[in-house]
Design a protein around this motif. Structure first.
Motif, PDB file in Angstrom:
ATOM      1  N   LYS A  73      46.016  41.426  27.627  1.00  0.00           N
ATOM      2  CA  LYS A  73      45.754  39.977  27.612  1.00  0.00           C
ATOM      3  C   LYS A  73      46.062  39.365  26.246  1.00  0.00           C
ATOM      4  CE  LYS A  73      42.272  37.337  29.140  1.00  0.00           C
ATOM      5  NZ  LYS A  73      42.915  36.228  29.849  1.00  0.00           N
ATOM      6  N   VAL A  75      48.669  40.081  24.484  1.00  0.00           N
ATOM      7  CA  VAL A  75      50.109  39.776  24.496  1.00  0.00           C
ATOM      8  C   VAL A  75      50.372  38.531  25.346  1.00  0.00           C
ATOM      9  CG1 VAL A  75      52.372  40.604  25.247  1.00  0.00           C
ATOM     10  CG2 VAL A  75      50.772  42.177  24.131  1.00  0.00           C
ATOM     11  N   GLU A  76      49.696  38.482  26.493  1.00  0.00           N
ATOM     12  CA  GLU A  76      49.885  37.362  27.422  1.00  0.00           C
ATOM     13  C   GLU A  76      49.565  36.023  26.748  1.00  0.00           C
ATOM     14  OE1 GLU A  76      47.760  37.828  31.240  1.00  0.00           O
ATOM     15  OE2 GLU A  76      47.178  35.728  30.981  1.00  0.00           O
ATOM     16  N   GLY A  77      48.485  35.972  25.960  1.00  0.00           N
ATOM     17  CA  GLY A  77      48.039  34.699  25.395  1.00  0.00           C
ATOM     18  C   GLY A  77      48.712  34.321  24.090  1.00  0.00           C
ATOM     19  N   CYS A  78      49.266  35.304  23.397  1.00  0.00           N
ATOM     20  CA  CYS A  78      49.823  35.041  22.062  1.00  0.00           C
ATOM     21  C   CYS A  78      50.926  33.983  22.121  1.00  0.00           C
ATOM     22  CB  CYS A  78      50.364  36.338  21.468  1.00  0.00           C
ATOM     23  SG  CYS A  78      51.223  36.088  19.899  1.00  0.00           S
ATOM     24  N   TRP A 107      40.085  36.257  21.029  1.00  0.00           N
ATOM     25  CA  TRP A 107      39.331  35.757  22.192  1.00  0.00           C
ATOM     26  C   TRP A 107      39.837  36.360  23.507  1.00  0.00           C
ATOM     27  CZ3 TRP A 107      39.949  30.011  20.320  1.00  0.00           C
ATOM     28  CH2 TRP A 107      39.022  29.774  19.289  1.00  0.00           C
ATOM     29  N   ASN A 108      40.979  37.019  23.441  1.00  0.00           N
ATOM     30  CA  ASN A 108      41.572  37.521  24.680  1.00  0.00           C
ATOM     31  C   ASN A 108      41.458  39.023  24.865  1.00  0.00           C
ATOM     32  OD1 ASN A 108      42.502  35.178  25.974  1.00  0.00           O
ATOM     33  ND2 ASN A 108      44.124  34.979  24.451  1.00  0.00           N
ATOM     34  N   CYS A 109      41.015  39.735  23.853  1.00  0.00           N
ATOM     35  CA  CYS A 109      40.915  41.191  23.972  1.00  0.00           C
ATOM     36  C   CYS A 109      39.491  41.576  24.358  1.00  0.00           C
ATOM     37  CB  CYS A 109      41.277  41.846  22.645  1.00  0.00           C
ATOM     38  SG  CYS A 109      40.895  43.618  22.646  1.00  0.00           S
ATOM     39  N   PRO A 110      39.338  42.398  25.397  1.00  0.00           N
ATOM     40  CA  PRO A 110      37.988  42.812  25.792  1.00  0.00           C
ATOM     41  C   PRO A 110      37.356  43.794  24.799  1.00  0.00           C
ATOM     42  CG  PRO A 110      39.610  43.261  27.531  1.00  0.00           C
ATOM     43  CD  PRO A 110      40.373  42.921  26.307  1.00  0.00           C
ATOM     44  N   ILE A 176      40.284  44.331  33.726  1.00  0.00           N
ATOM     45  CA  ILE A 176      40.769  43.139  33.018  1.00  0.00           C
ATOM     46  C   ILE A 176      42.126  43.408  32.371  1.00  0.00           C
ATOM     47  CG2 ILE A 176      40.237  41.401  31.252  1.00  0.00           C
ATOM     48  CD1 ILE A 176      37.268  42.166  31.557  1.00  0.00           C
TER      49      ILE A 176
END
Ligand code: SF4
Ligand code: SF4
Ligand code: SF4
Lengths: 190, 281
Positions: A73, A75-78, A107-110, A176
């Motif tokens: 996630k 990578v997806e949000g960057c 904020w996107n990494c669990p 996730i």
């Protein structure tokens, strides 16, 4: 090369944090920047029975760095494409020439893996010690653990050897990001 | 809480966007005036909207660790909501500044630019919401994020515009000024209603914790109940100011009332946004 992953023997881990220190040392990280972290999980309480106070506390430690996830996630949000998953072994890296230091990946990494470096103004994180690996050595954390509780290798091999568990108490749901992580759970972590 | 840059950025942009929507709504009524007078009353709001969006832009830069790489942020439009938001925000700022600049050159307001700004801006607020909604931070992945952002735009936008328009308009067209205050009051009430819907949904959905060492939003916000209560009290006072102004304007109520309401509402929305960022800290 196949996708790399970590194996954590949660049952052996004593919480000594040698892995954290070895990682910090290898990467020369400031106070507060930890590519590998050890989380303590405690439950229970003291219970009174007749005239005795009995200890009924369950504690275990989980050592986590970046899990170089299948669906990262981060990578997806960057927004810049600085965070990327490289083809050959699936290691997730930050390209500092692109990173704008927006901290959105935090904020996107669990798993708390992206660690912001104030001095550089860039995001940093576990790079699987790819330099050591290509020189035929172990990643710093793997080599440092006195309990031999951390292993690494192609995730398929790790799974064949140790099974498929990557969800234990205290960890976010593996659905996730599909982490490349195998865990032998501590009895209190199941 | 250490996201002051983002707090200022979101408040300024949402106020500017809400203001643009209001100007568009008022435009038709203002075209009763002759074009030069119309330009004369609208120029201040146009400049303030452009100014707010530039302040927002500057604030967003202070959030970045490596601002020299800012142009890279629109390279990942395919999957990153942040990329999309930055592109759309850039478009809004360009249109807002263009509308103000062109108005001064032509001495008249271009309604098409105003309309483009309103549409792009409303989509931009959606993108801003999506940035937070799509994270793993407990409490942000709620409808409340969107309603809070749109609510801010529809509370601050109208009050901003009336407090800038009415002082100039009052002398020229008392009746119109009165009608605007009334409109602004109703729209701001609508903005508050949107926020309340979000708060209600927030309250009935069980928050998840999807980050290691992450804090459940209910625990994160423990200790902020008083802040939230004070914020709502202040917000109601601000709205009351405008409501009073809308029914009693002809009774020589000083226009400072509108400025007062604006200041109070900016403060209330700021407090609300502060609590929002506490969740992510
Ligand atoms: S552990 Fe976090 S930083 Fe690492 S790949 Fe997964 S989502 Fe990205
Ligand atoms: S801090 Fe860098 S790596 Fe992380 S999301 Fe922003 S640009 Fe990407
Ligand atoms: S070095 Fe080994 S035993 Fe010590 S905290 Fe790390 S994983 Fe656990």
């Amino acid at each position: 090369m196949a996708q790399l992953g970590f194996y954590i023997n949660n049952d052996y881990c004593t919480g000594c944090k040698a892995c954290v220190v070895a990682c910090k040392d290898k990467n020369d990280n400031e106070v507060g920047v930890n590519f590998r972290r050890v989380y303590e999980h405690s439950e229970g309480d003291y219970v009174e029975r007749d005239h005795a106070v009995i200890q009924n506390i369950q504690t275990f430690f989980t050592s986590i760095s970046c899990n170089h996830c299948e669906n990262p996630k981060c990578v997806e949000g960057c927004p810049t494409g600085a965070m990327y998953k490289r083809e050959e072994d699936g290691v997730v890296l930050v390209d500092h020439d692109k990173c704008v230091g927006c901290k959105y990946c935090v904020w996107n990494c669990p798993y708390g893996a992206p660690q912001y470096n104030e001095v550089l103004g860039k995001m940093t994180k576990c790079d699987f010690c790819i330099d050591l690996i290509s020189a035929g050595e172990n990643p710093a954390c793997v080599g440092s653990c006195p309990m031999r509780a951390i292993e690494y290798g192609p995730i398929e091999e790790l799974r064949a050897k140790y099974g498929n568990v990557s969800d234990i108490k205290g960890l976010p749901n593996s659905s996730i990001t599909k982490p490349n992580l195998v865990i032998t759970a501590h009895r209190n972590a199941k | 809480m250490h996201e002051w840059s983002l707090l200022i950025f979101t408040l300024c942009m949402q106020a500017a966007i809400g203001g643009t929507v209001m100007l568009l709504i008022f435009y038709k009524k203002l075209s009763k005036l002759d074009p030069e007078q119309q330009f004369h009353v609208m120029k201040l709001p146009l400049v303030v909207i452009a100014g707010l969006s530039l302040i927002g832009l500057a604030a967003s830069f202070t959030h970045l660790g490596s601002p020299e790489n800012a142009l890279n942020t629109i390279r990942h439009l395919g999957s990153s909501w942040m990329s999309r938001e930055i592109l759309v925000t850039g478009m809004f700022i360009a249109v807002a500044c263009g509308a103000a600049g062109l108005a001064f050159i032509q001495k008249k307001v271009n309604v098409w630019l105003l309309a483009a700004g309103a549409v792009i801006g409303l989509f931009d607020i959606y993108c801003m919401g999506a940035i937070y909604y799509n994270t793993l931070v407990s409490g942000w992945n709620s409808i409340n994020t969107y309603t809070s952002f749109y609510g801010t735009a529809f509370v601050l936008g109208p009050i901003l515009i009336v407090s800038l328009l009415v002082p100039f308009l009052k002398a020229k067209n008392e009746e119109l000024a009165q009608a605007f205050v009334k409109n602004a009051f109703y729209i701001a009430l609508g903005g508050i209603a949107i926020q309340l819907i979000g708060v209600a949904i927030f309250g009935i959905t069980a928050p998840e914790v999807n980050q290691i060492a992450g804090v459940n939003v209910m625990d994160a916000l423990e200790g902020y109940q008083t802040t939230v209560a004070i914020r709502w009290m202040i917000e109601i006072i601000g709205i009351f100011f405008i409501g009073y102004l809308s029914i009693a304007m002809n009774k020589k109520i000083p226009i400072y009332f509108a400025y007062g309401a604006l200041a109070v509402l900016i403060f209330a929305e700021g407090m609300s946004r502060y609590v929002f960022y506490v969740m992510g800290a």
